[in-house]
Design an enzyme around this catalytic site. Structure first.
Site, PDB file in Angstrom:
ATOM      1  N   LYS A  46      -1.002  -5.896  -2.405  1.00 53.13           N
ATOM      2  CA  LYS A  46      -0.636  -6.831  -3.477  1.00 53.13           C
ATOM      3  C   LYS A  46      -0.037  -8.135  -2.965  1.00 53.13           C
ATOM      4  O   LYS A  46       0.179  -9.060  -3.752  1.00 53.13           O
ATOM      5  CB  LYS A  46       0.295  -6.145  -4.473  1.00 53.13           C
ATOM      6  CG  LYS A  46      -0.393  -5.010  -5.221  1.00 53.13           C
ATOM      7  CD  LYS A  46      -1.433  -5.553  -6.163  1.00 53.13           C
ATOM      8  CE  LYS A  46      -2.514  -4.576  -6.456  1.00 53.13           C
ATOM      9  NZ  LYS A  46      -3.554  -5.095  -7.332  1.00 53.13           N
TER      10      LYS A  46
HETATM   11  N1  PMP Z   1      -2.217   1.680  -4.690  1.00 56.06           N
HETATM   12  C1  PMP Z   1      -0.979   1.206  -4.824  1.00 56.06           C
HETATM   13  C2  PMP Z   1       0.109   1.824  -4.014  1.00 56.06           C
HETATM   14  C3  PMP Z   1      -0.699   0.167  -5.734  1.00 56.06           C
HETATM   15  O1  PMP Z   1       0.554  -0.288  -5.882  1.00 56.06           O
HETATM   16  C4  PMP Z   1      -1.753  -0.374  -6.500  1.00 56.06           C
HETATM   17  C5  PMP Z   1      -1.457  -1.464  -7.476  1.00 56.06           C
HETATM   18  N2  PMP Z   1      -0.717  -0.995  -8.577  1.00 56.06           N
HETATM   19  C6  PMP Z   1      -3.035   0.171  -6.353  1.00 56.06           C
HETATM   20  C7  PMP Z   1      -3.245   1.173  -5.424  1.00 56.06           C
HETATM   21  C8  PMP Z   1      -4.193  -0.245  -7.225  1.00 56.06           C
HETATM   22  O2  PMP Z   1      -4.539  -1.556  -7.149  1.00 56.06           O
HETATM   23  P1  PMP Z   1      -5.155  -2.335  -8.397  1.00 56.06           P
HETATM   24  O3  PMP Z   1      -4.010  -2.692  -9.306  1.00 56.06           O
HETATM   25  O4  PMP Z   1      -5.789  -3.522  -7.790  1.00 56.06           O
HETATM   26  O5  PMP Z   1      -6.117  -1.438  -9.106  1.00 56.06           O
END
Ligand code: PMP
Length: 310
Positions: A46
């Site tokens: 992120k």
């Molecule tokens: N894994 C983790 C540890 C995350 O924090 C996130 C984001 N919430 C994701 C996967 C999934 O990413 P996305 O929001 O892009 O679907």
């Protein structure tokens, strides 16, 4: 390599290759490539999104000097946005459901953010509602809203996906990734489809998420799982969703640490479970790309590597 700000350390993460030698389920000649996103400076995938959300807000004139950034987050987006906001000198408030790990909250605070809690049983929907309320209340605030903002998939379309193709070529048989907001999955999927329309797209969710049907309920795997179908998935030719239990996800997370030295979080363990199930079905010579989104040390207070009963 010399960088002038911590942002310069975001991205260009390596791919860890797993073969039959590491996991007997992987046919000889096939391989899984896991993108080690936990090596980003904020410890997750992120960080890429944080930069994009702030840049986009500035470009659209929605962010000016002193604008408060408000965002609902499970934590990693908060850390990524806090990093980018810090560089731009902007204050941040993150709305986080209570259950999420203390470490992620401590890291957001270390980067100067304020945290507002919402009840665990209201899930991410409760955090979104509270963030919208705060945005109404606080004059000169900006709510990037990762769940709806096209800058979210765009961040992955423009950075992570080209990195994958640069390292693996367009001949990726399957892309397997966890779905939270769906930004990572849809941004990367769109880029891969443009280069290889036959690519198989497999979404990963924990039990208690609704993508394969069934009622929404709590789960211990953090960062993935949805209470509603993310808008970003619309129109994508998805081959299927793999639902992973907390027990299987955490067992794999522990195994990746113990046997491979990958100190990753539980959504990475879940992605690996799904990637193994996928590659076992494919002919020899297949290449499955997956993502290890964040670091495990942000879940130590939840005994991520020591609690066997998940
Ligand atoms: N894994 C983790 C540890 C995350 O924090 C996130 C984001 N919430 C994701 C996967 C999934 O990413 P996305 O929001 O892009 O679907």
């Amino acid at each position: 390599m010399i960088i002038d700000s911590i942002q310069g350390a975001i991205g260009h993460t390596p791919l860890l290759r797993f073969t039959h030698q590491h996991f007997s389920e992987i046919p000889e000649g096939s391989a899984i490539y896991a993108k080690l996103e936990y090596l980003n400076p904020g410890g997750s995938i992120k960080d890429r999104l944080g930069v994009y959300l702030i840049e986009e807000g500035l470009a659209q004139g929605r962010i000016k000097e002193g604008t408060t950034i408000i965002e609902p987050t499970a934590g990693n987006t908060g850390i990524g946005v806090a990093l980018a906001a810090l560089a731009a000198g902007l204050p941040t408030i993150f709305v986080v459901p209570e259950k999420f790990s203390m470490e992620k909250q401590a890291l957001m605070k270390a980067l100067g953010a304020k945290i507002v809690h919402t009840p665990t049983d209201e899930g991410i929907s409760g955090a979104i509602a509270e963030a919208k309320r705060l945005h109404e209340e606080i004059i000169d605030s900006y709510l990037p809203l990762q769940f709806e903002n096209p800058a979210n998939p765009e961040a992955y379309y423009r950075t992570l996906a080209p990195e994958l193709v640069a390292d693996l070529g367009a001949e990726i048989t399957s892309f397997v990734a966890g779905i939270g907001s769906g930004g990572t999955f849809s941004g990367v999927a769109r880029y891969l489809l443009e280069r290889n329309p036959a690519v198989r797209l497999i979404g990963v969710e924990p039990e208690g998420s609704i993508l394969n049907g069934g009622a929404s309920h709590g789960h211990e795997i953090e960062g993935i799982g949805v209470e509603f179908i993310p808008a970003f998935l619309e129109g994508l030719p998805i081959s299927g969703f793999t639902t992973v239990s907390d027990a299987d996800g955490f067992a794999m997370t522990r195994r990746l640490a113990k046997e491979h030295g990958a100190l990753i979080g539980s959504s990475s363990g879940a992605a690996m479970v799904a990637a193994l199930a996928e590659i076992a079905k494919l002919p020899a010579g297949s290449r499955v790309a997956t993502i290890f989104p964040d670091a495990g040390d942000r879940y130590l207070s939840k005994d991520i590597y020591s609690r066997e009963e998940y």
